[in-house]
Design a protein around this motif. Structure first.
Motif, PDB file in Angstrom:
ATOM      1  N   PHE A  60      84.329 142.113  87.665  1.00  0.00           N
ATOM      2  CA  PHE A  60      85.200 140.936  87.745  1.00  0.00           C
ATOM      3  C   PHE A  60      84.373 139.666  87.749  1.00  0.00           C
ATOM      4  CE2 PHE A  60      84.292 142.288  92.077  1.00  0.00           C
ATOM      5  CZ  PHE A  60      83.964 141.113  92.733  1.00  0.00           C
ATOM      6  N   THR A  61      85.029 138.568  87.400  1.00  0.00           N
ATOM      7  CA  THR A  61      84.410 137.242  87.401  1.00  0.00           C
ATOM      8  C   THR A  61      85.214 136.339  88.313  1.00  0.00           C
ATOM      9  OG1 THR A  61      83.599 137.471  85.133  1.00  0.00           O
ATOM     10  CG2 THR A  61      83.761 135.233  86.008  1.00  0.00           C
ATOM     11  N   PHE A  62      84.553 135.791  89.338  1.00  0.00           N
ATOM     12  CA  PHE A  62      85.220 134.868  90.250  1.00  0.00           C
ATOM     13  C   PHE A  62      85.021 133.451  89.733  1.00  0.00           C
ATOM     14  CE2 PHE A  62      84.860 132.146  94.141  1.00  0.00           C
ATOM     15  CZ  PHE A  62      86.215 132.116  94.426  1.00  0.00           C
ATOM     16  N   LYS A  63      86.113 132.767  89.419  1.00  0.00           N
ATOM     17  CA  LYS A  63      86.050 131.423  88.835  1.00  0.00           C
ATOM     18  C   LYS A  63      86.281 130.313  89.847  1.00  0.00           C
ATOM     19  CE  LYS A  63      86.120 130.671  84.833  1.00  0.00           C
ATOM     20  NZ  LYS A  63      85.046 130.303  83.890  1.00  0.00           N
ATOM     21  N   GLY A  64      86.619 130.653  91.096  1.00  0.00           N
ATOM     22  CA  GLY A  64      86.877 129.622  92.091  1.00  0.00           C
ATOM     23  C   GLY A  64      88.111 128.805  91.728  1.00  0.00           C
ATOM     24  N   PHE A  65      88.132 127.543  92.174  1.00  0.00           N
ATOM     25  CA  PHE A  65      89.243 126.659  91.829  1.00  0.00           C
ATOM     26  C   PHE A  65      89.025 126.124  90.416  1.00  0.00           C
ATOM     27  CE2 PHE A  65      89.727 126.546  96.429  1.00  0.00           C
ATOM     28  CZ  PHE A  65      91.109 126.503  96.587  1.00  0.00           C
ATOM     29  N   PRO A  66      89.980 126.301  89.505  1.00  0.00           N
ATOM     30  CA  PRO A  66      89.821 125.776  88.145  1.00  0.00           C
ATOM     31  C   PRO A  66      89.901 124.252  88.147  1.00  0.00           C
ATOM     32  CG  PRO A  66      92.029 126.646  88.435  1.00  0.00           C
ATOM     33  CD  PRO A  66      91.269 126.990  89.690  1.00  0.00           C
ATOM     34  N   PRO A  67      89.399 123.606  87.098  1.00  0.00           N
ATOM     35  CA  PRO A  67      89.517 122.138  87.003  1.00  0.00           C
ATOM     36  C   PRO A  67      90.972 121.697  87.094  1.00  0.00           C
ATOM     37  CG  PRO A  67      88.005 122.985  85.337  1.00  0.00           C
ATOM     38  CD  PRO A  67      88.661 124.186  85.955  1.00  0.00           C
ATOM     39  N   ARG A  68      91.193 120.558  87.725  1.00  0.00           N
ATOM     40  CA  ARG A  68      92.565 120.072  87.898  1.00  0.00           C
ATOM     41  C   ARG A  68      93.152 119.509  86.614  1.00  0.00           C
ATOM     42  NH1 ARG A  68      93.207 117.177  93.816  1.00  0.00           N
ATOM     43  NH2 ARG A  68      92.268 118.845  95.072  1.00  0.00           N
ATOM     44  N   LYS A  69      92.301 118.900  85.773  1.00  0.00           N
ATOM     45  CA  LYS A  69      92.802 118.280  84.553  1.00  0.00           C
ATOM     46  C   LYS A  69      92.983 119.330  83.458  1.00  0.00           C
ATOM     47  CE  LYS A  69      90.902 113.706  85.541  1.00  0.00           C
ATOM     48  NZ  LYS A  69      90.039 112.595  85.046  1.00  0.00           N
ATOM     49  N   PRO A  70      94.038 119.184  82.645  1.00  0.00           N
ATOM     50  CA  PRO A  70      94.354 120.206  81.641  1.00  0.00           C
ATOM     51  C   PRO A  70      93.222 120.506  80.663  1.00  0.00           C
ATOM     52  CG  PRO A  70      96.182 118.672  81.892  1.00  0.00           C
ATOM     53  CD  PRO A  70      95.039 118.103  82.681  1.00  0.00           C
ATOM     54  N   GLY A  71      92.573 119.470  80.135  1.00  0.00           N
ATOM     55  CA  GLY A  71      91.519 119.683  79.149  1.00  0.00           C
ATOM     56  C   GLY A  71      90.377 120.538  79.674  1.00  0.00           C
ATOM     57  N   SER A  85      95.882 125.935  94.181  1.00  0.00           N
ATOM     58  CA  SER A  85      96.897 125.320  95.035  1.00  0.00           C
ATOM     59  C   SER A  85      98.278 125.767  94.569  1.00  0.00           C
ATOM     60  CB  SER A  85      96.777 123.798  94.940  1.00  0.00           C
ATOM     61  OG  SER A  85      97.990 123.176  95.297  1.00  0.00           O
ATOM     62  N   PRO A  86      99.223 125.941  95.516  1.00  0.00           N
ATOM     63  CA  PRO A  86     100.586 126.326  95.107  1.00  0.00           C
ATOM     64  C   PRO A  86     101.245 125.289  94.199  1.00  0.00           C
ATOM     65  CG  PRO A  86     100.557 125.612  97.400  1.00  0.00           C
ATOM     66  CD  PRO A  86      99.126 125.737  96.981  1.00  0.00           C
ATOM     67  N   HIS A  87     100.771 124.043  94.267  1.00  0.00           N
ATOM     68  CA  HIS A  87     101.359 122.981  93.447  1.00  0.00           C
ATOM     69  C   HIS A  87     100.880 123.020  92.002  1.00  0.00           C
ATOM     70  CE1 HIS A  87     102.574 121.524  97.345  1.00  0.00           C
ATOM     71  NE2 HIS A  87     101.322 121.370  97.710  1.00  0.00           N
ATOM     72  N   ARG A  88      99.777 123.741  91.749  1.00  0.00           N
ATOM     73  CA  ARG A  88      99.213 123.769  90.392  1.00  0.00           C
ATOM     74  C   ARG A  88      99.207 125.166  89.776  1.00  0.00           C
ATOM     75  NH1 ARG A  88      95.710 120.262  93.115  1.00  0.00           N
ATOM     76  NH2 ARG A  88      94.223 121.952  93.461  1.00  0.00           N
ATOM     77  N   VAL A  89      99.666 126.164  90.510  1.00  0.00           N
ATOM     78  CA  VAL A  89      99.526 127.536  90.024  1.00  0.00           C
ATOM     79  C   VAL A  89     100.329 127.787  88.746  1.00  0.00           C
ATOM     80  CG1 VAL A  89     101.401 128.550  91.409  1.00  0.00           C
ATOM     81  CG2 VAL A  89      99.412 129.938  90.790  1.00  0.00           C
ATOM     82  N   VAL A  90     101.503 127.173  88.611  1.00  0.00           N
ATOM     83  CA  VAL A  90     102.298 127.360  87.393  1.00  0.00           C
ATOM     84  C   VAL A  90     101.579 126.741  86.195  1.00  0.00           C
ATOM     85  CG1 VAL A  90     104.446 126.714  86.231  1.00  0.00           C
ATOM     86  CG2 VAL A  90     104.506 127.614  88.556  1.00  0.00           C
ATOM     87  N   ARG A  91     100.952 125.590  86.389  1.00  0.00           N
ATOM     88  CA  ARG A  91     100.197 124.963  85.290  1.00  0.00           C
ATOM     89  C   ARG A  91      99.047 125.862  84.860  1.00  0.00           C
ATOM     90  NH1 ARG A  91      99.251 119.262  88.275  1.00  0.00           N
ATOM     91  NH2 ARG A  91     101.231 119.329  89.414  1.00  0.00           N
TER      92      ARG A  91
END
Length: 236
Positions: free
Chosen positions: A136-147, A168-174
């Motif tokens: 597996f690869t652990f990526k941590g928190f992904p960048p907040r900005k879409p690009g 974050s639960p606020h960004r998981v759908v994105r």
């Protein structure tokens, strides 16, 4: 004794529960009770754990806004022969928190580092996801900005490893929408509120997860897991 002969103290990285305070280990409590000072990501958060187990020690914060000054303070304490523990808000220090900076400082100047095993969010989430666990690869928190977030995913298009993200639960759908667009409709899982009263695990494809989350307001940190590309699979 000459100051140059003073044995340095040790930096202890002490895992804290990711939700359930009962998950702290006996060794963690013993260590926190024995050290001279405790550095932590959030003093209010750590105080709840310390109060639960009757530990009263000098407590000071180490976070992104005071990192340089606080790391220097830890170094001074260690070089004076005092033992210092570091507590992150949840899980094993050094993963997505300032613990890495403390360890790097100690290694660079030759100060002892002791890392205690204990709670972490990513391994239980991986095991209960039902996805392959052998690589597996652990990526941590992904960048907040879409690009930048999409570019980070594009780097994993051909990866055969299960991908693990904190979000974050606020960004998981994105994040899941970007995963669907960039990686395709792979098998996936979402673990939310791990070890807490309302722990939830969703499994299926990425589109299944998005359908389950439609019109929901989520709370609690989430771990998102996505299967690696299968041998012979067509790239999206």
């Amino acid at each position: 004794m000459d100051a140059s002969d003073q044995s340095p103290g040790s930096l202890y990285l002490v895992p804290s529960p990711i939700g359930n305070l009962g998950d702290v280990t006996y060794r963690s409590i013993e260590t926190l009770s024995a050290v001279d000072s405790i550095a932590c990501e959030d003093t209010r958060h750590s105080h709840r754990l310390l109060s639960r187990y009757g530990i009263d020690k000098p407590l000071f914060p180490v976070h992104e806004h005071n990192e340089h000054r606080a790391v220097h303070k830890v170094r001074v304490l260690l070089e004076s022969g005092l033992d210092v523990a570091y507590l992150s808000n949840a899980g094993t220090p050094g993963i997505s928190d300032p613990g890495y900076t403390l360890v790097r400082m100690a290694c660079e100047v030759g100060l002892p580092v002791r890392v205690l095993p204990g709670p972490t969010a990513l391994i239980p989430a991986l095991v209960q996801s039902g996805l392959p666990v052998h690589s597996f690869t652990f990526k941590g928190f992904p960048p907040r900005k879409p690009g930048p977030r999409r570019r980070s995913l594009e780097a994993e298009v051909a990866s055969p490893h299960t991908l693990i993200f904190y979000e974050s639960p606020h960004r998981v759908v994105r994040l899941l929408n970007d995963v669907l667009d960039v990686l395709g409709d792979r098998r996936a899982a979402l673990v939310r509120e791990a070890t807490k009263l309302h722990e939830e695990t969703l499994r299926g494809t990425v589109s299944d997860l998005l359908a389950s989350l439609a019109d929901r307001t989520l709370k609690g940190e989430c771990v998102v897991l996505v299967a690696g590309v299968e041998r012979g699979a067509t790239m999206p």
